[in-house]
Design a protein around this motif. Structure first.
Motif, PDB file in Angstrom:
ATOM      1  N   ALA A 204      53.926  38.963  42.350  1.00 12.31           N
ATOM      2  CA  ALA A 204      54.100  38.942  43.888  1.00 12.31           C
ATOM      3  C   ALA A 204      53.059  38.316  44.558  1.00 12.31           C
ATOM      4  CB  ALA A 204      53.975  40.647  44.136  1.00 12.31           C
ATOM      5  N   VAL A 205      51.896  38.209  44.191  1.00 14.27           N
ATOM      6  CA  VAL A 205      50.799  37.310  44.807  1.00 14.27           C
ATOM      7  C   VAL A 205      51.202  35.750  44.780  1.00 14.27           C
ATOM      8  CG1 VAL A 205      48.438  36.443  44.716  1.00 14.27           C
ATOM      9  CG2 VAL A 205      48.864  38.887  44.284  1.00 14.27           C
ATOM     10  N   ARG A 206      51.709  35.509  43.630  1.00 15.09           N
ATOM     11  CA  ARG A 206      52.097  33.899  43.453  1.00 15.09           C
ATOM     12  C   ARG A 206      53.361  33.714  44.397  1.00 15.09           C
ATOM     13  NH1 ARG A 206      53.436  34.543  38.087  1.00 15.09           N
ATOM     14  NH2 ARG A 206      51.238  33.875  37.603  1.00 15.09           N
ATOM     15  N   ARG A 207      54.236  34.604  44.840  1.00 15.38           N
ATOM     16  CA  ARG A 207      55.419  34.312  45.724  1.00 15.38           C
ATOM     17  C   ARG A 207      55.242  34.786  47.362  1.00 15.38           C
ATOM     18  NH1 ARG A 207      58.925  37.633  44.974  1.00 15.38           N
ATOM     19  NH2 ARG A 207      58.213  39.051  43.289  1.00 15.38           N
ATOM     20  N   ALA A 208      53.859  35.113  47.323  1.00 15.13           N
ATOM     21  CA  ALA A 208      53.491  35.466  48.872  1.00 15.13           C
ATOM     22  C   ALA A 208      53.305  34.139  49.710  1.00 15.13           C
ATOM     23  CB  ALA A 208      52.147  35.795  48.943  1.00 15.13           C
ATOM     24  N   ASP A 209      53.400  34.449  50.982  1.00 15.33           N
ATOM     25  CA  ASP A 209      53.289  33.297  52.128  1.00 15.33           C
ATOM     26  C   ASP A 209      52.061  32.379  51.958  1.00 15.33           C
ATOM     27  OD1 ASP A 209      55.857  33.945  53.136  1.00 15.33           O
ATOM     28  OD2 ASP A 209      54.877  35.087  54.707  1.00 15.33           O
ATOM     29  N   GLU A 210      52.159  31.138  52.089  1.00 19.27           N
ATOM     30  CA  GLU A 210      50.969  30.236  51.871  1.00 19.27           C
ATOM     31  C   GLU A 210      49.919  30.349  53.334  1.00 19.27           C
ATOM     32  OE1 GLU A 210      49.635  25.554  51.193  1.00 19.27           O
ATOM     33  OE2 GLU A 210      51.672  26.379  50.725  1.00 19.27           O
ATOM     34  N   SER A 211      48.545  30.461  52.898  1.00 18.28           N
ATOM     35  CA  SER A 211      47.839  30.615  54.037  1.00 18.28           C
ATOM     36  C   SER A 211      46.874  29.547  54.126  1.00 18.28           C
ATOM     37  CB  SER A 211      46.820  31.872  53.570  1.00 18.28           C
ATOM     38  OG  SER A 211      45.663  31.722  54.643  1.00 18.28           O
ATOM     39  N   LYS A 212      46.515  28.900  55.387  1.00 20.62           N
ATOM     40  CA  LYS A 212      45.883  27.527  55.545  1.00 20.62           C
ATOM     41  C   LYS A 212      44.195  27.970  54.952  1.00 20.62           C
ATOM     42  CE  LYS A 212      44.372  24.423  59.110  1.00 20.62           C
ATOM     43  NZ  LYS A 212      44.695  24.024  60.405  1.00 20.62           N
ATOM     44  N   ILE A 213      43.889  29.087  55.384  1.00 16.11           N
ATOM     45  CA  ILE A 213      42.548  29.482  54.947  1.00 16.11           C
ATOM     46  C   ILE A 213      42.191  29.466  53.442  1.00 16.11           C
ATOM     47  CG2 ILE A 213      40.463  31.192  55.279  1.00 16.11           C
ATOM     48  CD1 ILE A 213      41.604  31.441  58.040  1.00 16.11           C
ATOM     49  N   HIS A 214      43.346  30.402  52.807  1.00 18.83           N
ATOM     50  CA  HIS A 214      43.199  30.868  51.501  1.00 18.83           C
ATOM     51  C   HIS A 214      43.627  29.995  50.249  1.00 18.83           C
ATOM     52  CE1 HIS A 214      42.677  34.858  53.809  1.00 18.83           C
ATOM     53  NE2 HIS A 214      42.097  35.215  52.908  1.00 18.83           N
ATOM     54  N   GLY A 215      44.765  29.239  50.874  1.00 21.12           N
ATOM     55  CA  GLY A 215      45.145  28.292  49.896  1.00 21.12           C
ATOM     56  C   GLY A 215      46.542  28.567  49.212  1.00 21.12           C
ATOM     57  N   LYS A 216      47.011  27.976  48.283  1.00 25.05           N
ATOM     58  CA  LYS A 216      48.280  28.380  47.594  1.00 25.05           C
ATOM     59  C   LYS A 216      48.386  29.635  47.051  1.00 25.05           C
ATOM     60  CE  LYS A 216      49.617  23.270  47.281  1.00 25.05           C
ATOM     61  NZ  LYS A 216      50.599  23.451  48.278  1.00 25.05           N
ATOM     62  N   PRO A 217      49.439  30.249  47.305  1.00 23.06           N
ATOM     63  CA  PRO A 217      49.622  31.440  46.428  1.00 23.06           C
ATOM     64  C   PRO A 217      49.496  31.364  44.869  1.00 23.06           C
ATOM     65  CG  PRO A 217      51.063  31.491  48.339  1.00 23.06           C
ATOM     66  CD  PRO A 217      50.469  30.132  48.037  1.00 23.06           C
ATOM     67  N   ARG A 218      49.970  30.280  44.465  1.00 20.92           N
ATOM     68  CA  ARG A 218      49.822  30.127  42.914  1.00 20.92           C
ATOM     69  C   ARG A 218      48.658  29.994  42.458  1.00 20.92           C
ATOM     70  NH1 ARG A 218      52.009  24.819  43.972  1.00 20.92           N
ATOM     71  NH2 ARG A 218      50.388  23.243  43.447  1.00 20.92           N
ATOM     72  N   ASN A 219      47.564  29.554  43.200  1.00 19.67           N
ATOM     73  CA  ASN A 219      46.217  29.418  42.935  1.00 19.67           C
ATOM     74  C   ASN A 219      45.587  30.713  42.925  1.00 19.67           C
ATOM     75  OD1 ASN A 219      46.425  26.705  41.938  1.00 19.67           O
ATOM     76  ND2 ASN A 219      46.009  26.069  44.071  1.00 19.67           N
ATOM     77  N   LEU A 220      45.809  31.510  44.279  1.00 17.54           N
ATOM     78  CA  LEU A 220      45.255  32.795  44.360  1.00 17.54           C
ATOM     79  C   LEU A 220      45.584  33.720  43.097  1.00 17.54           C
ATOM     80  CD1 LEU A 220      46.044  33.002  48.092  1.00 17.54           C
ATOM     81  CD2 LEU A 220      43.841  32.943  47.112  1.00 17.54           C
ATOM     82  N   ALA A 221      46.628  33.458  42.832  1.00 16.66           N
ATOM     83  CA  ALA A 221      47.472  34.428  41.655  1.00 16.66           C
ATOM     84  C   ALA A 221      46.688  34.125  40.504  1.00 16.66           C
ATOM     85  CB  ALA A 221      48.833  34.194  41.490  1.00 16.66           C
ATOM     86  N   PHE A 222      46.347  32.678  40.286  1.00 18.14           N
ATOM     87  CA  PHE A 222      45.708  31.954  38.800  1.00 18.14           C
ATOM     88  C   PHE A 222      44.284  32.582  38.818  1.00 18.14           C
ATOM     89  CE2 PHE A 222      42.541  29.065  37.231  1.00 18.14           C
ATOM     90  CZ  PHE A 222      43.116  28.892  36.003  1.00 18.14           C
ATOM     91  N   TRP A 223      43.515  32.937  40.161  1.00 18.27           N
ATOM     92  CA  TRP A 223      42.141  32.949  39.999  1.00 18.27           C
ATOM     93  C   TRP A 223      42.035  34.665  39.821  1.00 18.27           C
ATOM     94  CZ3 TRP A 223      38.462  30.099  38.644  1.00 18.27           C
ATOM     95  CH2 TRP A 223      38.610  28.643  38.747  1.00 18.27           C
ATOM     96  N   GLN A 224      42.932  35.318  40.586  1.00 17.37           N
ATOM     97  CA  GLN A 224      42.881  36.994  40.445  1.00 17.37           C
ATOM     98  C   GLN A 224      42.973  37.267  38.897  1.00 17.37           C
ATOM     99  OE1 GLN A 224      44.735  40.701  42.412  1.00 17.37           O
ATOM    100  NE2 GLN A 224      45.017  38.711  43.505  1.00 17.37           N
ATOM    101  N   ASP A 225      44.110  36.746  38.430  1.00 21.09           N
ATOM    102  CA  ASP A 225      44.626  36.733  37.116  1.00 21.09           C
ATOM    103  C   ASP A 225      43.602  36.543  36.029  1.00 21.09           C
ATOM    104  OD1 ASP A 225      46.661  37.955  35.211  1.00 21.09           O
ATOM    105  OD2 ASP A 225      46.690  35.820  34.451  1.00 21.09           O
ATOM    106  N   ARG A 226      42.820  35.358  36.453  1.00 19.80           N
ATOM    107  CA  ARG A 226      41.728  34.855  35.383  1.00 19.80           C
ATOM    108  C   ARG A 226      40.552  35.988  35.491  1.00 19.80           C
ATOM    109  NH1 ARG A 226      39.672  30.265  33.131  1.00 19.80           N
ATOM    110  NH2 ARG A 226      37.504  30.011  33.212  1.00 19.80           N
ATOM    111  N   GLY A 227      40.187  36.529  36.523  1.00 19.54           N
ATOM    112  CA  GLY A 227      39.082  37.369  36.644  1.00 19.54           C
ATOM    113  C   GLY A 227      39.630  38.818  35.760  1.00 19.54           C
ATOM    114  N   TYR A 228      40.759  39.047  36.070  1.00 20.81           N
ATOM    115  CA  TYR A 228      41.191  40.337  35.331  1.00 20.81           C
ATOM    116  C   TYR A 228      41.218  40.041  34.067  1.00 20.81           C
ATOM    117  CZ  TYR A 228      44.422  43.939  33.954  1.00 20.81           C
ATOM    118  OH  TYR A 228      45.067  45.323  33.399  1.00 20.81           O
ATOM    119  N   ARG A 229      41.677  38.926  33.456  1.00 24.07           N
ATOM    120  CA  ARG A 229      42.023  38.674  31.934  1.00 24.07           C
ATOM    121  C   ARG A 229      40.587  38.310  31.266  1.00 24.07           C
ATOM    122  NH1 ARG A 229      47.250  39.638  30.798  1.00 24.07           N
ATOM    123  NH2 ARG A 229      48.650  39.319  32.331  1.00 24.07           N
TER     124      ARG A 229
END
Length: 247
Positions: A204-229
């Motif tokens: 769901a994070v990966r498919r969210a709308d893109e944010s100019k400040i936060h960056g691409k959703p796929r990268n936000l998902a990558f880093w959140q998952d990286r921290g979790y795993r």
């Protein structure tokens, strides 16, 4: 790293125009967030949410804040670092101690060291636990960045930078806060009882709308998952990551 050691490093960083130099220097200076090994599971008492109840949502946010505060206090103690708790304000309005709270429902005010949370109309009508919990977890990640000095360095680099360099610095900052949130979830997700499987949440994070400040959703998902795993803050060095991982 102690914040008092940052002044000389900031002056050196500002000699360079390439964001890669700044990112590398931040990482070498010990500001990438490493605080020791994998975290242990933590039990938190996070209550249920009643749809339409402001009081219920406030109770949920306060419980999440208590959970996050205890988690990060333990991480700092394990690393031999000083931890101070942020102030937390919860409102149904849009004003905070550092300006208007944006439509995402929460923001971190670094000068006041305050996490300002706004209860949104859609959260009242359809309270999705994980989405609401994340407003606390992500902003607490910014508080951690404040305490270890990352926000000071990023801010000093940001204002004299070009537009493209500013965007990259913002993305690195936000991706790291996402990763810190993931580390927090690795110890607390079961207690939060998110109402969604982890893989489905990341999708769901990966498919969210893109944010100019936060960056691409796929990268936000990558880093959140990286921290979790990864389960440790040492996995959260976004400052030397390739541009494709933070753009």
């Amino acid at each position: 790293m102690r914040i008092s050691l940052l002044a000389g490093m900031v002056a050196g960083l500002l000699l360079f125009s390439e964001p890669a130099w700044a990112a590398s220097s931040i990482a070498r200076a010990g500001l990438s967030g490493a605080m020791g090994g994998r975290v242990a599971a933590q039990r938190c008492a996070v209550p249920q949410i009643r749809a339409g109840s402001v009081a219920s949502l406030k109770s949920f946010h306060r419980a999440m804040a208590e959970c996050a505060d205890r988690f990060w206090a333990d991480r700092f103690a394990a690393a031999g670092l000083t931890y101070t708790s942020p102030e937390v304000t919860i409102t149904t309005g849009s004003d905070s101690v550092c300006g208007k709270i944006t439509s995402n429902g929460a923001q971190y005010c670094p000068v006041q060291r305050t996490i300002a949370i706004r209860i949104m109309r859609h959260d009242l009508g359809d309270p999705f636990r994980m989405n609401i919990a994340h407003s606390v977890a992500h902003e607490w990640g910014h508080h951690v960045q404040q305490l270890i000095g990352v926000l000071d360095v990023q801010n000093a680099l940001y204002w004299p930078a070009s537009d493209s360099a500013r965007a990259l610095l913002s993305h690195r900052l936000e991706m790291q806060a996402e990763c810190f949130a993931g580390v927090f979830y690795s110890a607390t997700l079961k207690s939060i009882n998110p109402g969604i499987e982890w893989d489905d949440w990341i999708d769901a994070v990966r498919r969210a709308d893109e944010s100019k400040i936060h960056g691409k959703p796929r990268n936000l998902a990558f880093w959140q998952d990286r921290g979790y795993r990864g389960g440790a803050t040492g996995f959260c060095n976004t400052w030397t990551a390739t541009k494709s991982k933070v753009a």
